[in-house]
Every structure is written in C-alpha cells, then in structure tokens.
Enzyme design. Structure first.
Site, mmCIF file in Angstrom:
data_model
loop_
_atom_site.group_PDB
_atom_site.id
_atom_site.type_symbol
_atom_site.label_atom_id
_atom_site.label_comp_id
_atom_site.label_asym_id
_atom_site.label_seq_id
_atom_site.Cartn_x
_atom_site.Cartn_y
_atom_site.Cartn_z
ATOM 1 N N ARG A 126 11.152 -1.526 -5.402
ATOM 2 C CA ARG A 126 11.915 -0.777 -4.384
ATOM 3 C C ARG A 126 12.918 -1.689 -3.692
ATOM 4 O O ARG A 126 12.753 -2.903 -3.662
ATOM 5 C CB ARG A 126 10.967 -0.210 -3.325
ATOM 6 C CG ARG A 126 10.279 1.078 -3.744
ATOM 7 C CD ARG A 126 9.472 1.646 -2.587
ATOM 8 N NE ARG A 126 10.322 2.160 -1.541
ATOM 9 C CZ ARG A 126 10.187 1.852 -0.245
ATOM 10 N NH1 ARG A 126 9.265 1.001 0.154
ATOM 11 N NH2 ARG A 126 10.995 2.377 0.653
ATOM 12 N N LYS A 191 -1.072 -6.419 -1.301
ATOM 13 C CA LYS A 191 -0.515 -5.387 -2.183
ATOM 14 C C LYS A 191 -1.167 -5.438 -3.566
ATOM 15 O O LYS A 191 -1.182 -6.478 -4.215
ATOM 16 C CB LYS A 191 0.995 -5.574 -2.294
ATOM 17 C CG LYS A 191 1.688 -4.463 -3.065
ATOM 18 C CD LYS A 191 3.134 -4.329 -2.663
ATOM 19 C CE LYS A 191 3.906 -3.459 -3.617
ATOM 20 N NZ LYS A 191 5.264 -3.185 -3.165
ATOM 21 N N ARG A 325 5.990 -2.307 8.712
ATOM 22 C CA ARG A 325 5.168 -3.533 8.842
ATOM 23 C C ARG A 325 4.194 -3.355 10.007
ATOM 24 O O ARG A 325 4.443 -2.552 10.895
ATOM 25 C CB ARG A 325 6.044 -4.744 9.204
ATOM 26 C CG ARG A 325 7.216 -4.972 8.326
ATOM 27 C CD ARG A 325 7.045 -6.289 7.556
ATOM 28 N NE ARG A 325 8.271 -6.667 6.869
ATOM 29 C CZ ARG A 325 8.797 -6.031 5.849
ATOM 30 N NH1 ARG A 325 8.238 -4.954 5.377
ATOM 31 N NH2 ARG A 325 9.921 -6.453 5.278
HETATM 32 C C1 BTN Z 1 7.632 -1.672 -5.485
HETATM 33 O O1 BTN Z 1 8.615 -2.336 -5.166
HETATM 34 O O2 BTN Z 1 6.589 -1.717 -4.827
HETATM 35 C C2 BTN Z 1 7.684 -0.800 -6.711
HETATM 36 C C3 BTN Z 1 7.321 -1.548 -7.949
HETATM 37 C C4 BTN Z 1 7.347 -0.727 -9.215
HETATM 38 C C5 BTN Z 1 7.144 -1.567 -10.456
HETATM 39 C C6 BTN Z 1 6.968 -0.730 -11.679
HETATM 40 S S1 BTN Z 1 6.348 -1.671 -13.033
HETATM 41 C C7 BTN Z 1 6.635 -0.332 -14.097
HETATM 42 C C8 BTN Z 1 7.967 0.264 -13.711
HETATM 43 N N1 BTN Z 1 9.058 -0.426 -14.350
HETATM 44 C C9 BTN Z 1 9.834 -1.068 -13.479
HETATM 45 O O3 BTN Z 1 10.830 -1.749 -13.774
HETATM 46 N N2 BTN Z 1 9.378 -0.884 -12.234
HETATM 47 C C10 BTN Z 1 8.208 -0.036 -12.223
#
Ligand code: BTN
Length: 327
Positions: A126, A191, A325
């Site tokens: 994100r 996380k 946060r």
């Molecule tokens: C976040 O920032 O918390 C979201 C992370 C999401 C990661 C997943 S891994 C599978 C899919 N492919 C990606 O490139 N991103 C999502």
C-alpha cells in the site's frame, strides 16, 4: 518440451525441487539433469540465494538447503480445495508481482482465479511501498474478481478481505490475529500480513479488482529491509507451517467470503471486523498527508469508514491515503 527449451524459471524450479528434501545435490548431477553446465548451475544457485533462499555448497558434495523447504505445489493445493475453486489456480515460481500477473491476464480470467508465487521481485504494498518477498518464505497471493455493478459494489471490500484472512488464520490455529484499519493483519502488535486491492474500470461500468495478500509464513533471519515490526506464522505457532494446506484454507475462505460480499455487501462483516479491531477503544492518530488527527478508535461505520472520537466529537474517515498509528 526438451530440456534445452527450459526457461530460466523452469530451471530454477527444478533446482529447488531437487534440493527441497534437504540432501546434497552435486552441481554435476544437477547440470546433467537440466542439460546445462556446472557453471550455469552455479549461476542459478547464486540467483536463488539472492531471491532469499539459503543454499550453501560443500566442495566434493554439492549444494544443500540450510533448512528443508516445502515447495508450493499446485496439485497438492488443488487436492485440498473446495470443488468450485479447483480449476482457478496458477502456481508460479518467481514473478515480478502476483498482482501484476493477474492485471495482465484479467480479461481472460474467471472470478476467483488465484495466482500464487514462491517469490516476487517487485512485490508492491500500500501507499507505493515495496513488499519484501523472499523465496518460499511467505504466501504471495492475488485473486481476480470483476464486479458488474462497478465501483459502488466495492464498498468495504478491503475490510471484508481482512476478515477472511483472520478467519483462515483461525482455522490454521492463529487465534489472536487482529485487524488494523483498513486491512493490515497484526499479531502481538507486529504485522503478519498485508492486503493490496487494485481496481481498474470506468465510473458507472464494470470494474476489475486484483485482491493481493502477502502473509509472512517463515521469514529468513536475513530479512532486514522491512521498515516496521513484523512477525510470521511459524513464530506465532512455534511449529513449521504447511504452506500448501494453508493456501487451500485461505483460498476457500476468500471464495466463500466473496460470494457473501457480492450478495450482501459489507454488512455481515462489520461485527467480525469490530471484534478483531486492534485499535478498538485505544488512543490513535490518523496521518492524512501533512495532517494528524488524534482520538480514540471506535471501529468502523456501515460504509467501512474509520470512526475516531476526537475532542470535537465522533468523526468518520475514509480514503486510501490514510495511515493509522497508536498515539
Ligand atoms: C501492504 O502494504 O500491507 C499490502 C501488501 C500486499 C502484498 C501482496 S503480496 C501478493 C500481492 N502481490 C503484490 O505485489 N502485492 C500483493
């Protein structure tokens, strides 16, 4: 396909499969099996190590994994999946991003089609962040879903997917997973998983969604690039995790969730979301660009906006650029 037509990805998959049981394999034997030189084997091993695997070599014996790896296997996952999900799965070795894979193939895919990969070279998170994606250490999963009703049908989708991940974790024995608005999954204040939903489409017409989930299973000690406290399933459960079994549990949960969401929207998921809310009744601050808002977390409203009780009363906030946060 003859051996000399193998792609780089196929060669690396086979090397990993040979080493996965945890025994030594000589460079010569691997080279013979794959129709490549020992030097080429050595280069592939170097690249696999750079992707996050821990393969060492002992002269006269060959290559070996520092610890055995249970590789993702499409047939093993399919055998544990609900019937309706069985023909909608691809398992890849190394890819830039599973979200990107789904995006690139979206027009041909049925709803619920899932892409899993062992490693991502350009995993995205994100707010433009990178999702660190070492080989064999996590689940990198993306699912396609098209909504004929367009954007208005998506309201609350990211919260609903968070609830589905928490439910799948419960089935795997992780009972204390919490949700941080909009959809991070936390255990012991660290996380465990993140969700990235990417949407394409015109206002007022059908839209295509990629639902991406990254879930830490057994991160190597060498991972240092993650810029926040993190945890993995193995640390939580104190035993090794069968990623194939958990992938099947998660995919089935996602499918069942999406069927309910398409029919009933966010409403059935509000109570489970509130139960798992990590910031319920806690002091929090929202960061929206340069602005910070402080107050007490009061869960979500019926459209999935975050509720925060400030000195000026109860306020609702929604939008992709908000970070939350502890205060
Ligand atoms: C976040 O920032 O918390 C979201 C992370 C999401 C990661 C997943 S891994 C599978 C899919 N492919 C990606 O490139 N991103 C999502």
């Amino acid at each position: 396909m003859s051996l000399n037509q193998l792609t780089t990805d196929e060669i690396r998959t086979r090397i990993v499969e040979c080493l996965a049981p945890g025994q030594f394999c000589s460079g010569e034997a691997l080279g013979e099996q794959l129709g490549i030189s020992r030097a080429a084997v050595s280069n592939h091993i170097k690249c696999l190590n750079e992707l996050g695997l821990d393969i060492f070599s002992v002269s006269g014996k060959g290559y070996k994994f520092a610890k055995p790896l249970l590789v993702l296997n499409k047939n093993t996952i399919i055998s544990q999946l609900h019937q309706s999900a069985r023909d909608k799965l691809i398992v890849l070795n190394v890819i830039d991003s599973t979200n990107q894979y789904i995006k690139s193939h979206q027009t041909e895919l049925p709803n619920g089609f899932v892409c899993l990969a062992e490693a991502q070279t350009a995993g995205r998170g994100r707010l433009g962040r990178v999702w660190v994606s070492p080989y064999g250490a996590s689940l990198y999963l993306s699912m396609h879903w098209a909504f004929a009703m367009g954007y208005q049908a998506l309201n609350g989708l990211s919260l609903v997917i968070g609830v589905a991940v928490v439910e799948a974790l419960k089935k795997a024995g992780v009972s204390e997973a919490k949700l941080k608005w909009p959809n991070d999954i936390y255990v012991q204040d660290k996380k465990l998983a993140g969700i990235l939903i990417e949407v394409e489409g015109q206002m007022g017409s059908a839209c295509q969604c990629v639902i991406g989930i990254g879930l830490n299973v057994n991160l190597p000690d060498t991972v240092t690039q993650i810029d926040q406290p993190f945890i993995d399933m193995q640390t939580v459960l104190q035993h090794s995790i069968d990623r194939n079994k958990f992938a099947a549990t998660l995919i089935d949960e996602l499918h069942a969730t999406m069927v309910i969401f398409e029919k009933s929207g966010l409403e059935p998921f509000i109570a489970p979301w509130q139960t798992a809310d990590v910031y319920a009744n806690k002091a929090i601050k929202l960061i929206i660009g340069q602005k910070t808002i402080e107050g007490i977390g009061r869960g979500i409203n019926n459209v999935g906006a975050l509720l925060i009780e400030t000195t000026e009363g109860l306020r609702a906030y929604q939008g992709g650029e908000i970070s939350v946060r502890s205060a």
